[in-house]
Motif scaffolding. Structure first.
Motif, PDB file in Angstrom:
ATOM      1  N   ARG A   1       0.810  -1.210  -0.218  1.00  0.00           N
ATOM      2  CA  ARG A   1      -0.117  -0.054   0.105  1.00  0.00           C
ATOM      3  C   ARG A   1       0.912   1.310  -0.057  1.00  0.00           C
ATOM      4  NH1 ARG A   1      -2.869  -3.038   4.136  1.00  0.00           N
ATOM      5  NH2 ARG A   1      -4.989  -3.862   3.023  1.00  0.00           N
ATOM      6  N   ARG A   2       2.131   1.265   0.736  1.00  0.00           N
ATOM      7  CA  ARG A   2       2.695   2.486   0.710  1.00  0.00           C
ATOM      8  C   ARG A   2       3.454   2.658  -0.557  1.00  0.00           C
ATOM      9  NH1 ARG A   2       4.672   2.594   7.115  1.00  0.00           N
ATOM     10  NH2 ARG A   2       2.576   2.384   8.013  1.00  0.00           N
ATOM     11  N   GLU A   3       4.062   1.511  -1.003  1.00  0.00           N
ATOM     12  CA  GLU A   3       4.649   1.704  -2.428  1.00  0.00           C
ATOM     13  C   GLU A   3       3.727   2.335  -3.673  1.00  0.00           C
ATOM     14  OE1 GLU A   3       7.848   1.123  -3.235  1.00  0.00           O
ATOM     15  OE2 GLU A   3       8.248   0.510  -1.178  1.00  0.00           O
ATOM     16  N   ARG A   4       2.283   1.939  -3.421  1.00  0.00           N
ATOM     17  CA  ARG A   4       1.525   2.403  -4.407  1.00  0.00           C
ATOM     18  C   ARG A   4       1.159   3.903  -4.074  1.00  0.00           C
ATOM     19  NH1 ARG A   4      -0.844  -2.811  -3.437  1.00  0.00           N
ATOM     20  NH2 ARG A   4      -2.447  -1.898  -2.293  1.00  0.00           N
ATOM     21  N   GLY A   5       1.348   4.523  -2.934  1.00  0.00           N
ATOM     22  CA  GLY A   5       1.311   5.705  -2.548  1.00  0.00           C
ATOM     23  C   GLY A   5      -0.001   5.930  -1.831  1.00  0.00           C
ATOM     24  N   GLU A   6      -0.777   4.905  -1.344  1.00  0.00           N
ATOM     25  CA  GLU A   6      -1.934   5.019  -0.799  1.00  0.00           C
ATOM     26  C   GLU A   6      -1.999   5.700   0.747  1.00  0.00           C
ATOM     27  OE1 GLU A   6      -4.124   1.409  -0.519  1.00  0.00           O
ATOM     28  OE2 GLU A   6      -3.771   0.851  -2.544  1.00  0.00           O
ATOM     29  N   ARG A   7      -0.809   5.853   1.218  1.00  0.00           N
ATOM     30  CA  ARG A   7      -0.553   6.419   2.618  1.00  0.00           C
ATOM     31  C   ARG A   7       0.279   7.545   2.531  1.00  0.00           C
ATOM     32  NH1 ARG A   7      -4.049   2.946   3.963  1.00  0.00           N
ATOM     33  NH2 ARG A   7      -3.359   1.165   4.965  1.00  0.00           N
ATOM     34  N   ASP A   8       0.247   8.172   1.354  1.00  0.00           N
ATOM     35  CA  ASP A   8       1.366   9.469   1.155  1.00  0.00           C
ATOM     36  C   ASP A   8       0.609  10.524   1.925  1.00  0.00           C
ATOM     37  OD1 ASP A   8       3.116   7.950   0.000  1.00  0.00           O
ATOM     38  OD2 ASP A   8       2.877   8.902  -2.061  1.00  0.00           O
ATOM     39  N   GLU A   9       1.437  11.370   2.654  1.00  0.00           N
ATOM     40  CA  GLU A   9       0.843  12.649   3.280  1.00  0.00           C
ATOM     41  C   GLU A   9       0.985  13.774   2.142  1.00  0.00           C
ATOM     42  OE1 GLU A   9       3.494  10.920   4.267  1.00  0.00           O
ATOM     43  OE2 GLU A   9       2.663   9.677   6.023  1.00  0.00           O
ATOM     44  N   VAL A  10       0.229  14.906   2.608  1.00  0.00           N
ATOM     45  CA  VAL A  10       0.535  16.132   1.898  1.00  0.00           C
ATOM     46  C   VAL A  10       1.769  16.948   2.500  1.00  0.00           C
ATOM     47  CG1 VAL A  10      -0.485  18.250   1.255  1.00  0.00           C
ATOM     48  CG2 VAL A  10      -1.932  16.264   1.090  1.00  0.00           C
ATOM     49  N   ILE A  11       2.933  17.145   1.815  1.00  0.00           N
ATOM     50  CA  ILE A  11       4.007  17.653   2.432  1.00  0.00           C
ATOM     51  C   ILE A  11       4.107  19.237   1.498  1.00  0.00           C
ATOM     52  CG2 ILE A  11       6.389  17.872   2.570  1.00  0.00           C
ATOM     53  CD1 ILE A  11       4.878  15.388   4.068  1.00  0.00           C
ATOM     54  N   GLU A  12       3.942  20.115   2.230  1.00  0.00           N
ATOM     55  CA  GLU A  12       4.200  21.753   1.630  1.00  0.00           C
ATOM     56  C   GLU A  12       5.339  21.806   0.877  1.00  0.00           C
ATOM     57  OE1 GLU A  12       4.038  24.840   4.369  1.00  0.00           O
ATOM     58  OE2 GLU A  12       2.271  23.711   5.419  1.00  0.00           O
ATOM     59  N   GLY A  13       5.167  22.156  -0.656  1.00  0.00           N
ATOM     60  CA  GLY A  13       6.246  22.482  -1.440  1.00  0.00           C
ATOM     61  C   GLY A  13       6.826  21.015  -2.296  1.00  0.00           C
ATOM     62  N   ILE A  14       6.126  19.969  -2.050  1.00  0.00           N
ATOM     63  CA  ILE A  14       6.271  18.837  -2.817  1.00  0.00           C
ATOM     64  C   ILE A  14       5.047  18.182  -3.526  1.00  0.00           C
ATOM     65  CG2 ILE A  14       7.149  16.397  -2.699  1.00  0.00           C
ATOM     66  CD1 ILE A  14       8.411  17.020  -0.309  1.00  0.00           C
ATOM     67  N   GLU A  15       5.173  17.984  -4.910  1.00  0.00           N
ATOM     68  CA  GLU A  15       4.033  17.634  -5.710  1.00  0.00           C
ATOM     69  C   GLU A  15       4.151  16.441  -5.583  1.00  0.00           C
ATOM     70  OE1 GLU A  15       0.760  18.169  -8.052  1.00  0.00           O
ATOM     71  OE2 GLU A  15       1.991  19.777  -6.973  1.00  0.00           O
ATOM     72  N   ASN A  16       2.783  15.884  -5.482  1.00  0.00           N
ATOM     73  CA  ASN A  16       2.699  14.243  -5.349  1.00  0.00           C
ATOM     74  C   ASN A  16       1.087  14.003  -5.615  1.00  0.00           C
ATOM     75  OD1 ASN A  16       2.455  11.494  -4.696  1.00  0.00           O
ATOM     76  ND2 ASN A  16       3.426  11.866  -2.529  1.00  0.00           N
ATOM     77  N   LYS A  17       1.022  13.237  -6.550  1.00  0.00           N
ATOM     78  CA  LYS A  17      -0.220  12.882  -7.264  1.00  0.00           C
ATOM     79  C   LYS A  17      -0.911  11.851  -6.299  1.00  0.00           C
ATOM     80  CE  LYS A  17       1.076   9.252 -10.539  1.00  0.00           C
ATOM     81  NZ  LYS A  17       1.133   8.600 -11.652  1.00  0.00           N
ATOM     82  N   HIS A  18      -0.357  11.084  -5.458  1.00  0.00           N
ATOM     83  CA  HIS A  18      -0.828  10.348  -4.540  1.00  0.00           C
ATOM     84  C   HIS A  18      -1.211  10.960  -3.025  1.00  0.00           C
ATOM     85  CE1 HIS A  18       0.009   6.905  -7.384  1.00  0.00           C
ATOM     86  NE2 HIS A  18       1.212   7.374  -7.494  1.00  0.00           N
ATOM     87  N   ALA A  19      -0.588  11.939  -3.058  1.00  0.00           N
ATOM     88  CA  ALA A  19      -0.793  12.693  -1.484  1.00  0.00           C
ATOM     89  C   ALA A  19      -2.250  12.896  -1.183  1.00  0.00           C
ATOM     90  CB  ALA A  19      -0.054  13.931  -1.387  1.00  0.00           C
ATOM     91  N   ASN A  20      -2.675  12.468  -0.085  1.00  0.00           N
ATOM     92  CA  ASN A  20      -4.135  12.530   0.340  1.00  0.00           C
ATOM     93  C   ASN A  20      -4.267  13.318   1.810  1.00  0.00           C
ATOM     94  OD1 ASN A  20      -6.753  12.313   0.973  1.00  0.00           O
ATOM     95  ND2 ASN A  20      -6.885  10.106   0.323  1.00  0.00           N
ATOM     96  N   PRO A  21      -5.029  14.482   1.816  1.00  0.00           N
ATOM     97  CA  PRO A  21      -5.115  15.136   3.022  1.00  0.00           C
ATOM     98  C   PRO A  21      -5.746  14.387   4.329  1.00  0.00           C
ATOM     99  CG  PRO A  21      -6.206  16.372   1.229  1.00  0.00           C
ATOM    100  CD  PRO A  21      -5.704  14.985   0.760  1.00  0.00           C
ATOM    101  N   ILE A  22      -6.185  13.312   3.969  1.00  0.00           N
ATOM    102  CA  ILE A  22      -6.679  12.456   5.050  1.00  0.00           C
ATOM    103  C   ILE A  22      -5.712  11.861   5.604  1.00  0.00           C
ATOM    104  CG2 ILE A  22      -7.926  10.111   5.621  1.00  0.00           C
ATOM    105  CD1 ILE A  22      -9.836  10.918   3.108  1.00  0.00           C
ATOM    106  N   ASN A  23      -4.300  11.521   5.041  1.00  0.00           N
ATOM    107  CA  ASN A  23      -3.180  10.790   5.656  1.00  0.00           C
ATOM    108  C   ASN A  23      -2.487  12.141   6.318  1.00  0.00           C
ATOM    109  OD1 ASN A  23      -3.789   8.554   4.699  1.00  0.00           O
ATOM    110  ND2 ASN A  23      -2.720   9.144   2.661  1.00  0.00           N
ATOM    111  N   GLY A  24      -2.668  13.276   6.401  1.00  0.00           N
ATOM    112  CA  GLY A  24      -2.072  14.418   7.010  1.00  0.00           C
ATOM    113  C   GLY A  24      -1.504  15.301   6.374  1.00  0.00           C
ATOM    114  N   SER A  25      -1.314  16.675   6.519  1.00  0.00           N
ATOM    115  CA  SER A  25      -0.790  17.692   5.816  1.00  0.00           C
ATOM    116  C   SER A  25       0.506  18.314   6.880  1.00  0.00           C
ATOM    117  CB  SER A  25      -1.458  18.859   5.434  1.00  0.00           C
ATOM    118  OG  SER A  25      -2.584  18.381   4.630  1.00  0.00           O
ATOM    119  N   TYR A  26       1.795  18.348   6.350  1.00  0.00           N
ATOM    120  CA  TYR A  26       2.905  18.648   7.212  1.00  0.00           C
ATOM    121  C   TYR A  26       3.768  19.705   6.436  1.00  0.00           C
ATOM    122  CZ  TYR A  26       1.468  14.587   9.542  1.00  0.00           C
ATOM    123  OH  TYR A  26       0.491  13.614  10.257  1.00  0.00           O
ATOM    124  N   GLU A  27       4.871  20.338   7.022  1.00  0.00           N
ATOM    125  CA  GLU A  27       5.439  21.263   6.674  1.00  0.00           C
ATOM    126  C   GLU A  27       6.736  20.610   5.954  1.00  0.00           C
ATOM    127  OE1 GLU A  27       6.705  24.069   9.728  1.00  0.00           O
ATOM    128  OE2 GLU A  27       4.758  24.594  10.145  1.00  0.00           O
TER     129      GLU A  27
END
Length: 125
Positions: free
Chosen positions: A79-105
């Motif tokens: 799941r982590r390899e597929r990006g299902e657990r990716d967090e939103v990181i400020e300044g980093i573009e990630n198509k798998h990032a999901n706000p449900i997983n958290g948003s961080y600086e």
């Protein structure tokens, strides 16, 4: 026993969480030692069928639990390899990032706050 302790320790991130987890695992090992000392009764000698049966049951439960635990860890790593657990990181573009997983600086902030739940952490199999 040392292999089990190493496996438990390597699959937990964070010093407090690791210390509690290892304490529980060591406690169960000690309880098993106390049980073993009381299941080999004198009246069962020379074959000790009850004692050997209980020890074999413990071994079977441990083996089955290890297979189940390893399967769950493997699925979570996938799941982590597929990006299902990716967090939103400020300044980093990630198509798998999901706000449900958290948003961080930063990635470091996500890692510190989430520990082994951080999307970059991989479990050891």
């Amino acid at each position: 026993m040392q292999l089990a302790m190493a496996w438990v320790a390597s699959n937990v991130e964070g010093t407090y969480k690791r210390s509690v987890t290892l304490g529980i695992a060591i406690g169960f090992g000690n309880i098993n030692g106390a049980v073993t000392a009381n299941i080999y009764r004198v009246l069962d000698k020379p074959w000790y069928r009850l004692g050997h049966g209980i020890v074999l049951a413990y071994i079977a439960i441990g083996f089955i639990s290890t297979i189940i635990f390893g399967t769950f860890l493997q699925r979570e790593n996938a799941r982590r390899e597929r990006g299902e657990r990716d967090e939103v990181i400020e300044g980093i573009e990630n198509k798998h990032a999901n706000p449900i997983n958290g948003s961080y600086e930063s990635v470091q902030a996500a890692r510190i706050e989430k520990g082994d739940e951080w999307s970059g952490f991989r479990y050891t199999l």
